[in-house]
Design a protein around this motif. Structure first.
Motif, short mmCIF file in Angstrom:
data_model
loop_
_atom_site.label_atom_id
_atom_site.label_comp_id
_atom_site.label_asym_id
_atom_site.label_seq_id
_atom_site.Cartn_x
_atom_site.Cartn_y
_atom_site.Cartn_z
N LEU A 70 1.06 -1.16 -0.57
CA LEU A 70 -0.25 0.11 -0.01
C LEU A 70 1.25 1.27 -0.13
CD1 LEU A 70 -2.56 0.95 0.07
CD2 LEU A 70 -2.81 1.22 2.67
N SER A 71 1.14 1.81 -1.25
CA SER A 71 2.11 2.69 -1.36
C SER A 71 1.56 4.25 -0.41
CB SER A 71 1.83 3.77 -3.01
OG SER A 71 0.55 3.71 -3.51
N SER A 72 0.36 3.88 -0.25
CA SER A 72 -0.23 5.29 0.67
C SER A 72 -0.35 5.56 2.19
CB SER A 72 -1.97 5.66 0.28
OG SER A 72 -2.47 4.62 0.18
N TYR A 73 0.38 4.09 2.57
CA TYR A 73 0.19 3.46 3.95
C TYR A 73 0.91 4.87 4.52
CZ TYR A 73 1.84 0.39 7.86
OH TYR A 73 2.11 0.06 9.77
N LYS A 74 0.51 4.69 5.87
CA LYS A 74 1.05 6.49 6.90
C LYS A 74 1.72 7.53 5.74
CE LYS A 74 2.27 3.09 10.79
NZ LYS A 74 3.49 2.90 11.18
N ALA A 75 0.84 8.08 4.51
CA ALA A 75 1.13 8.56 3.48
C ALA A 75 0.55 10.41 4.02
CB ALA A 75 1.35 8.89 2.63
N GLN A 76 -0.04 9.90 5.06
CA GLN A 76 -0.87 10.97 5.73
C GLN A 76 -0.48 11.34 6.80
OE1 GLN A 76 -1.44 8.55 6.37
NE2 GLN A 76 -2.27 9.07 8.96
N ARG A 77 0.47 11.00 7.39
CA ARG A 77 1.04 11.85 8.65
C ARG A 77 1.82 12.98 8.36
NH1 ARG A 77 2.66 6.74 12.74
NH2 ARG A 77 0.55 6.12 12.76
N PRO A 78 1.28 14.11 8.54
CA PRO A 78 2.45 15.46 8.54
C PRO A 78 3.76 14.59 9.56
CG PRO A 78 0.92 15.54 10.54
CD PRO A 78 0.87 14.63 9.97
N PRO A 79 4.73 16.14 8.94
CA PRO A 79 5.90 15.74 9.81
C PRO A 79 6.31 16.11 10.97
CG PRO A 79 6.40 17.47 7.38
CD PRO A 79 4.49 17.56 8.37
N MET A 80 7.73 15.58 11.53
CA MET A 80 7.36 16.11 13.20
C MET A 80 7.67 17.86 13.21
SD MET A 80 10.31 14.04 16.18
CE MET A 80 9.48 12.51 15.58
N PRO A 81 7.04 18.16 13.51
CA PRO A 81 7.29 19.68 14.07
C PRO A 81 8.81 19.57 14.45
CG PRO A 81 5.44 19.20 15.20
CD PRO A 81 6.52 17.82 14.63
N ASP A 82 9.07 20.75 14.10
CA ASP A 82 10.62 21.23 14.77
C ASP A 82 10.98 21.17 15.66
OD1 ASP A 82 11.29 21.15 12.23
OD2 ASP A 82 11.10 23.21 11.82
N GLN A 83 9.71 21.77 17.10
CA GLN A 83 9.98 21.83 18.18
C GLN A 83 9.98 20.77 19.17
OE1 GLN A 83 9.55 25.20 20.22
NE2 GLN A 83 10.24 25.71 18.30
N LEU A 84 9.85 20.05 18.21
CA LEU A 84 9.36 18.74 19.10
C LEU A 84 10.68 17.67 18.31
CD1 LEU A 84 8.57 16.13 20.47
CD2 LEU A 84 6.75 15.70 18.04
N ARG A 85 11.04 18.09 16.69
CA ARG A 85 11.98 17.18 16.71
C ARG A 85 13.30 17.15 17.53
NH1 ARG A 85 12.75 14.13 12.28
NH2 ARG A 85 10.39 15.13 11.61
N VAL A 86 14.48 18.82 17.62
CA VAL A 86 15.01 19.18 17.97
C VAL A 86 15.37 18.42 20.41
CG1 VAL A 86 15.78 20.53 17.15
CG2 VAL A 86 13.99 21.67 19.26
N GLN A 87 14.57 17.97 20.35
CA GLN A 87 13.66 17.17 21.45
C GLN A 87 14.53 15.87 22.17
OE1 GLN A 87 11.01 19.33 24.23
NE2 GLN A 87 9.89 20.45 22.85
N LEU A 88 14.37 15.40 20.95
CA LEU A 88 14.38 13.71 20.64
C LEU A 88 15.81 13.39 21.38
CD1 LEU A 88 13.26 12.37 17.56
CD2 LEU A 88 12.16 12.55 19.89
N GLU A 89 17.31 14.04 20.63
CA GLU A 89 17.76 14.03 21.48
C GLU A 89 18.37 13.78 22.96
OE1 GLU A 89 21.97 11.61 21.75
OE2 GLU A 89 20.91 12.52 20.22
N ASP A 90 17.79 15.24 23.84
CA ASP A 90 17.72 15.49 24.92
C ASP A 90 16.96 14.01 25.80
OD1 ASP A 90 18.68 17.64 24.86
OD2 ASP A 90 17.24 19.16 24.12
N ILE A 91 15.72 13.88 24.91
CA ILE A 91 15.12 12.64 25.38
C ILE A 91 16.07 10.79 25.84
CG2 ILE A 91 13.26 10.89 25.05
CD1 ILE A 91 11.41 12.78 24.03
#
Length: 282
Positions: A70-91
């Motif tokens: 299914l080429s559209s599998y999870k394709a509707q999901r928006p990109p991760m917000p930048d304000q969240l992405r920058v916190q992943l390394e801290d986690i």
């Protein structure tokens, strides 16, 4: 005493924390809301369930097999917000300092890793709790495996709770979702067949095979036509939704014993995050 392991769907809990805690940042403007909320959630799990072992599982991407189906599998999901992405390394830094194991496998979805780890832990004699709100993980409940849902951490979701929630047993969850679809994963179901109708059909005929073998006996005629037209899509959905429970993990689940936290490293981390109450609690 039976060992208890908690397996955490990392991104599911991190996203929940990000939207639950708002407006938190350091004086310099560094966002810390997801980090703070995530730590609080893990602390709540620990207080309620007192696990001996733990593993936080990060998503490693969508397997090519599912994309081909299914080429559209999870394709509707928006990109991760930048304000969240920058916190992943801290986690990730927090988990290492706190002595909590973490795992990400390239090209492997978190749910497949969680399912594999759960089955391996159960086989090793653990009581297994999977912290996730993903519906497809209901398929692995039973025996010594149950779910706990972020937001309702104290509630243990086993086969009885799955049945009360969905109207089907854990072994039927894949086929139930194949009929209804899963909007969170962009998997289309059979148009016009909702959760209650899918549960009734599976309750009456036992399985998808039973349903399709008895199509001529289904009423109304419109439902028969809908199912017949979507037959191929439904069985494709089964392939997509069925979790891989046989992934070879980098290390045995027995090696996920929760370690003593590195107090000084944690103190330094809390100081940089400006989590003064957490630093004081040390």
């Amino acid at each position: 005493m039976t060992s208890r392991i908690v397996l955490v769907d990392a991104l599911g809990m991190i996203y929940r924390a990000f939207y639950a805690v708002t407006g938190l940042s350091t004086e310099a403007g560094r966002p810390t809301n997801a980090v703070f909320g995530f730590i609080r959630m893990l602390g709540q799990i620990n207080r309620v369930w007192r696990p001996t072992h733990g593993l936080v599982v990060f998503d490693g991407g969508i397997p090519e097999e599912r994309k081909k189906l299914l080429s559209s599998y999870k394709a509707q999901r928006p990109p991760m917000p930048d304000q969240l992405r920058v916190q992943l390394e801290d986690i990730r830094e927090y988990l290492d300092a706190a002595g909590i194991g973490r795992l990400r496998m390239e090209g492997r979805e978190a749910d497949d890793i969680l399912a594999s780890a759960a089955k391996q832990a159960e086989a090793a004699g653990f009581e297994v709790l999977v912290a996730s709100s993903d519906k497809d993980l209901m398929q692995i409940t039973g025996g010594n495996i149950a779910l706990i849902t972020p937001g309702k951490i104290e509630n243990r979701v086993g086969p009885e709770e799955v049945y009360l929630k969905t109207g089907v047993h854990p072994a039927q969850i894949v086929e139930w979702l194949a009929l209804t679809g899963d909007s969170s994963d962009n998997i289309p179901g059979v148009r016009g067949i909702g959760a209650k109708t899918a549960a009734r059909l599976l309750g009456e005929w036992g399985s998808l095979q039973g349903i399709f073998q008895n199509l001529e006996r289904l009423k109304p005629e419109r439902m028969r036509a809908l199912l017949e037209n979507c037959r191929a899509d439904v069985f494709r959905n089964v392939q997509i939704i069925t979790l891989d429970k046989n992934i070879k993990l980098p290390r045995p689940v027995e090696e996920t014993k929760l370690a003593l936290a590195d107090t000084e490293r944690l103190r330094s981390f809390y100081s940089r995050m400006e989590f003064h109450s957490m630093a004081a609690a040390l």
